[in-house]
Design a protein around this motif. Structure first.
Motif, PDB file in Angstrom:
ATOM      1  N   VAL A 174      -0.419   0.473 -10.890  1.00 44.32           N
ATOM      2  CA  VAL A 174      -0.874  -0.711 -10.160  1.00 44.32           C
ATOM      3  C   VAL A 174       0.184  -1.177  -9.168  1.00 44.32           C
ATOM      4  O   VAL A 174      -0.140  -1.639  -8.069  1.00 44.32           O
ATOM      5  CB  VAL A 174      -1.251  -1.836 -11.142  1.00 44.32           C
ATOM      6  N   LEU A 175       1.459  -1.054  -9.538  1.00 45.49           N
ATOM      7  CA  LEU A 175       2.519  -1.442  -8.613  1.00 45.49           C
ATOM      8  C   LEU A 175       2.540  -0.512  -7.400  1.00 45.49           C
ATOM      9  O   LEU A 175       2.766  -0.955  -6.268  1.00 45.49           O
ATOM     10  CB  LEU A 175       3.871  -1.412  -9.324  1.00 45.49           C
ATOM     11  N   LYS A 176       2.276   0.755  -7.640  1.00 47.92           N
ATOM     12  CA  LYS A 176       2.208   1.714  -6.543  1.00 47.92           C
ATOM     13  C   LYS A 176       1.039   1.387  -5.613  1.00 47.92           C
ATOM     14  O   LYS A 176       1.170   1.462  -4.382  1.00 47.92           O
ATOM     15  CB  LYS A 176       2.057   3.128  -7.111  1.00 47.92           C
ATOM     16  N   GLN A 177      -0.082   0.986  -6.187  1.00 46.89           N
ATOM     17  CA  GLN A 177      -1.243   0.634  -5.378  1.00 46.89           C
ATOM     18  C   GLN A 177      -1.007  -0.652  -4.592  1.00 46.89           C
ATOM     19  O   GLN A 177      -1.404  -0.765  -3.429  1.00 46.89           O
ATOM     20  CB  GLN A 177      -2.476   0.475  -6.282  1.00 46.89           C
ATOM     21  N   LEU A 178      -0.342  -1.603  -5.206  1.00 48.33           N
ATOM     22  CA  LEU A 178      -0.095  -2.868  -4.524  1.00 48.33           C
ATOM     23  C   LEU A 178       0.853  -2.718  -3.344  1.00 48.33           C
ATOM     24  O   LEU A 178       0.794  -3.490  -2.390  1.00 48.33           O
ATOM     25  CB  LEU A 178       0.475  -3.889  -5.516  1.00 48.33           C
ATOM     26  N   GLU A 179       1.705  -1.702  -3.393  1.00 50.00           N
ATOM     27  CA  GLU A 179       2.656  -1.485  -2.312  1.00 50.00           C
ATOM     28  C   GLU A 179       2.103  -0.575  -1.216  1.00 50.00           C
ATOM     29  O   GLU A 179       2.768  -0.356  -0.210  1.00 50.00           O
ATOM     30  CB  GLU A 179       3.949  -0.869  -2.876  1.00 50.00           C
ATOM     31  N   SER A 180       0.893  -0.060  -1.407  1.00 51.58           N
ATOM     32  CA  SER A 180       0.324   0.853  -0.416  1.00 51.58           C
ATOM     33  C   SER A 180      -0.078   0.093   0.847  1.00 51.58           C
ATOM     34  O   SER A 180      -0.371  -1.114   0.825  1.00 51.58           O
ATOM     35  CB  SER A 180      -0.893   1.572  -1.007  1.00 51.58           C
ATOM     36  N   GLN A 181      -0.116   0.837   1.971  1.00 48.73           N
ATOM     37  CA  GLN A 181      -0.483   0.232   3.246  1.00 48.73           C
ATOM     38  C   GLN A 181      -1.934  -0.225   3.244  1.00 48.73           C
ATOM     39  O   GLN A 181      -2.294  -1.219   3.887  1.00 48.73           O
ATOM     40  CB  GLN A 181      -0.249   1.242   4.374  1.00 48.73           C
ATOM     41  N   PHE A 182      -2.771   0.485   2.520  1.00 50.97           N
ATOM     42  CA  PHE A 182      -4.184   0.114   2.456  1.00 50.97           C
ATOM     43  C   PHE A 182      -4.354  -1.284   1.865  1.00 50.97           C
ATOM     44  O   PHE A 182      -5.126  -2.106   2.373  1.00 50.97           O
ATOM     45  CB  PHE A 182      -4.958   1.145   1.626  1.00 50.97           C
ATOM     46  N   MET A 183      -3.620  -1.575   0.773  1.00 49.66           N
ATOM     47  CA  MET A 183      -3.720  -2.885   0.139  1.00 49.66           C
ATOM     48  C   MET A 183      -3.166  -3.984   1.048  1.00 49.66           C
ATOM     49  O   MET A 183      -3.726  -5.073   1.133  1.00 49.66           O
ATOM     50  CB  MET A 183      -2.966  -2.870  -1.191  1.00 49.66           C
ATOM     51  N   ILE A 184      -2.091  -3.688   1.712  1.00 46.45           N
ATOM     52  CA  ILE A 184      -1.502  -4.685   2.603  1.00 46.45           C
ATOM     53  C   ILE A 184      -2.467  -5.017   3.745  1.00 46.45           C
ATOM     54  O   ILE A 184      -2.675  -6.192   4.090  1.00 46.45           O
ATOM     55  CB  ILE A 184      -0.153  -4.173   3.140  1.00 46.45           C
ATOM     56  N   ASP A 185      -3.075  -3.962   4.321  1.00 51.50           N
ATOM     57  CA  ASP A 185      -4.051  -4.206   5.386  1.00 51.50           C
ATOM     58  C   ASP A 185      -5.274  -4.966   4.868  1.00 51.50           C
ATOM     59  O   ASP A 185      -5.835  -5.820   5.559  1.00 51.50           O
ATOM     60  CB  ASP A 185      -4.495  -2.875   5.994  1.00 51.50           C
ATOM     61  N   TYR A 186      -5.668  -4.623   3.669  1.00 54.79           N
ATOM     62  CA  TYR A 186      -6.860  -5.271   3.102  1.00 54.79           C
ATOM     63  C   TYR A 186      -6.637  -6.769   2.930  1.00 54.79           C
ATOM     64  O   TYR A 186      -7.524  -7.588   3.200  1.00 54.79           O
ATOM     65  CB  TYR A 186      -7.205  -4.620   1.757  1.00 54.79           C
ATOM     66  N   TYR A 187      -5.464  -7.162   2.462  1.00 56.10           N
ATOM     67  CA  TYR A 187      -5.199  -8.565   2.192  1.00 56.10           C
ATOM     68  C   TYR A 187      -4.814  -9.358   3.431  1.00 56.10           C
ATOM     69  O   TYR A 187      -5.111 -10.555   3.518  1.00 56.10           O
ATOM     70  CB  TYR A 187      -4.088  -8.685   1.140  1.00 56.10           C
ATOM     71  N   PHE A 188      -4.171  -8.712   4.380  1.00 50.71           N
ATOM     72  CA  PHE A 188      -3.620  -9.467   5.504  1.00 50.71           C
ATOM     73  C   PHE A 188      -4.305  -9.187   6.840  1.00 50.71           C
ATOM     74  O   PHE A 188      -3.968  -9.814   7.827  1.00 50.71           O
ATOM     75  CB  PHE A 188      -2.115  -9.187   5.631  1.00 50.71           C
TER      76      PHE A 188
END
Length: 701
Positions: free
Chosen positions: A469-483
């Motif tokens: 989960v930490l690896k997923q949270l640090e991915s670019q996809f998650m960052i783009d999704y949230y921001f």
């Protein structure tokens, strides 16, 4: 000259009638005996002889006394026709008065008076050309007669029709058009005059003229009485249905006018609305308190016409009903779309408000951090460090970045604890809030209770190589999704894009054995809870080999598995029941010994890897907890944990009073301005607003 001719005709008709009265008895009773119907008490009044009723009475042979009987009847007939002569004279005077009125242009009151009913006779034949021994005289008596039968409407003409032919004396031909059915409005036959056939045929034209004159008089009299007629059979005065024709028209016009006014008010046609209101006022004044047409003013007809013209004009400019219905449907559809848009906007704003940190709390964090770094280093450690790993004590795990919320959880627990010195609190926060959190509890000691504040950055074992989960949270996809808003679907619930899910603090609950390697049991509490009674009994609950002790939420349909997991995915559908009862995070008793034995952390990692593309569930810790602790959760009594204070304004007060822990789950947190005021008191009770840091940051109840 016309008056003189009418007078001569009337006199000639009277003489012929007298002659017929003298000759008729002689011809009728001069022969063989006949069967005579029942005679009334006053023969002169009715004079009805009906051979159809012959069985009622049969007279003996009266051949010898026939002449005497004829003489007596003749005398009676002469008296009767004397009265008719007088009546004819009255009619003649009325005709003369009407003629004078028409000549002078002035109405005469005598013309408008109601004529007395005359006695009318019909002589029926038995099919022969002349009157013979078998003939019968039937006299139809008017309603003002002194005795005899009362006829039904149409009796006069029906008597003639039944015999097929008219002989002797017939009904007049000049009957008013309104009475062609054989009866007038009062329910009686109108026979204005008569003429004879055979030997009396010479007087037929004179009698017909008199009949026409009398019919005209009767029509004038009926018109002046304003549709009111007299029921002469019963002697009662009744009102004709036609007496309220104009009133009904007026009421109908008013109803239509009010309907059109409603349409104009919504469409802004003020000119037509003013005109229509003026017409309504005029016609309402004309109507007044009238209950029949004769009470209406003389100019009511002009007002009715004017109102009708206005209504016709209004109808031409007004749309049809189908057009109005379509327009209403369009407005309704547009309103529904706007409502949905407003709901989405309100939901988004609520999420923004829930994610925002109030100004006072931000100030508090900065003020405590500043105080922490300016404090002597020798005063930065907590007492009772030896209790932190003692498995015999009651240990609490709290993961939060909100200083004031964490303080309320700790304070409320100790207030209700029977032995505060046996309770140990383990608080884990992030790097930004570590100094503030630690400074708060240093400035507000807990007495004999032990407390530990840890920085998540100090957990070196927690990294992306270990935690999927930490690896997923640090991915670019998650960052783009949230921001970046373009990566989200328009119909997606904005709560799933809450950046709090990027914080590893929410996922620390799945690493309790690693955080507390020497503890056997730990009670997990969210920072939006308030403890309301002693919780030590939870450590005595036998979980029966389960890892997680939690309160189930089956009574609320949205807490079942199918509301959190994607059962269209075969992997989810194969391993879980969509109707299985969910449970609540916020107050959970975890058996860490069983956790290690069943290797729950590895189960969690497996499911997180399978959900890398978020095809099994959306982001959040509850869906991950449902799949991780499937068949490993022990249901606790509902009184241990009461949910809903952060979104439901209708939580039962009795349930709150008996609950051990109340939970402000939802967006309406008690420290936010959008929080529900009725529940804020349970939370603010455990905040010391006189504390110096709170006063400096203007944090008030």
């Amino acid at each position: 000259m016309a008056v003189l001719r009418g007078r001569r005709r009337c006199r000639g008709a009277v003489l012929l009638l007298l002659l017929a009265s003298v000759l008729a008895p002689l011809v009728l009773y001069g022969g063989s005996p006949v069967s005579v119907a029942h005679l009334p008490d006053s023969t002169a009044a009715s004079g009805a002889f009906d051979r159809e009723d012959a069985p009622n009475l049969v007279w003996p042979q009266i051949a010898a006394s026939g002449v005497s009987l004829a003489r007596d009847l003749t005398i009676e007939r002469l008296g009767e026709h004397k009265n008719r002569v007088l009546s004819a004279t009255d009619h003649l005077q009325a005709v003369e008065a009407a003629s004078r009125s028409r000549a002078s242009g002035k109405p005469d009151a005598s013309v408008l008076r109601e004529e007395p009913e005359s006695r009318n006779a019909v002589v029926e034949g038995n099919g022969n050309a002349g009157l013979g021994q078998g003939g019968v005289i039937r006299e139809v008596v008017g309603s003002e007669g002194s005795a005899g039968r009362f006829g039904e409407p149409g009796d006069g003409k029906d008597a003639v029709a039944r015999n097929g032919k008219e002989v002797g004396i017939k009904l007049p031909h000049s009957i008013d058009a309104e009475h062609k059915d054989g009866s007038d409005e009062g329910g009686e036959s109108i026979i204005s005059g008569m003429h004879t056939t055979g030997s009396l045929s010479s007087s037929s034209s004179q009698t017909r003229d008199a009949t026409t004159t009398r019919d005209n008089q009767t029509r004038l009299s009926n018109s002046s009485s304003a549709h009111r007629t007299t029921n002469r059979h019963t002697g009662q005065l009744t009102t004709s249905p036609d007496a309220t024709v104009h009133i009904n028209i007026i009421k109908d016009q008013l109803t239509r006018a009010k309907t059109y006014l409603g349409f104009f008010a919504s469409r802004g046609n003020h000119g037509f609305a003013r005109e229509l209101r003026a017409r309504m006022r005029d016609i309402q004044r004309a109507l007044g308190d009238a209950t029949s047409d004769w009470q209406l003013p003389q100019n009511v007809h002009s007002k009715i016409r004017a109102m009708e013209q206005t209504l016709v004009k209004v109808k031409k400019i007004h749309d049809s009903c189908s057009g109005a219905v379509n327009r209403r449907h369009t407005v309704l559809h547009s309103t529904e779309q706007q409502l949905e848009s407003n709901k989405r906007q309100a939901n988004y704003l609520a999420q923004v408000a829930a994610k925002s940190l109030p100004k006072g709390l931000h100030c508090l964090t900065l003020r405590l951090t500043n105080e922490y770094y300016f404090t002597n280093s020798t005063n930065k450690d907590f007492p009772y460090v030896e209790k932190l790993e003692d498995p015999k004590l009651y240990h609490y795990a709290l993961f939060s970045d909100n200083v004031l919320a964490a303080a309320v959880v700790v304070n409320s627990t100790l207030v209700h604890a029977k032995k505060p010195e046996d309770h140990v609190f383990h608080i884990v926060t992030d790097r930004l809030n570590y100094a503030a959190m630690k400074m708060w509890f240093l400035a507000n000691p807990l007495g004999k209770a032990a407390i530990q504040v840890q920085n998540i950055e100090e957990f070196k074992w927690l990294n992306s190589s270990y935690s999927p989960v930490l690896k997923q949270l640090e991915s670019q996809f998650m960052i783009d999704y949230y921001f970046k808003s373009g990566h989200a679907r328009p119909d997606e619930n904005p709560k799933f894009r809450n950046p709090k899910y990027l914080s590893i603090l929410n996922h620390l609950r799945f690493y309790l054995p690693e955080i507390f390697p020497k503890l056997n049991k730990v009670l997990f509490l969210d920072d939006d809870t308030v403890v309301r009674r002693d919780l030590t009994a939870l450590w005595l609950v036998d979980l029966k080999g389960k890892v997680n002790g939690a309160v189930e939420t089956c009574r609320e349909t949205f807490h079942r598995f199918d509301k959190y997991l994607n059962f269209s995915n075969p992997l989810i559908a194969k391993n879980f029941d969509p109707h299985a009862c969910g449970w609540a995070y916020g107050m959970n008793m975890f058996d860490l010994s069983e956790w290690r034995k069943q290797n729950i952390t590895e189960v969690y990692h497996t499911w997180q890897k399978l959900n890398e593309n978020r095809l099994l569930w959306k982001l959040g810790t509850l869906p991950a907890g449902l799949v991780t602790f499937w068949n490993r959760t022990f249901p606790l009594d509902r009184s241990w944990h009461q949910l809903g204070l952060g979104y439901n304004p209708n939580v039962n007060e009795r349930d709150i009073r008996r609950a051990a822990v109340i939970h402000y789950n939802g967006n309406l947190k008690p420290w936010l301005e959008i929080g529900l005021p009725k529940y804020r008191k349970y939370w603010s009770t455990h905040v010391n607003f006189n504390q110096v840091f709170l006063r400096e940051c203007n944090i008030n109840p």
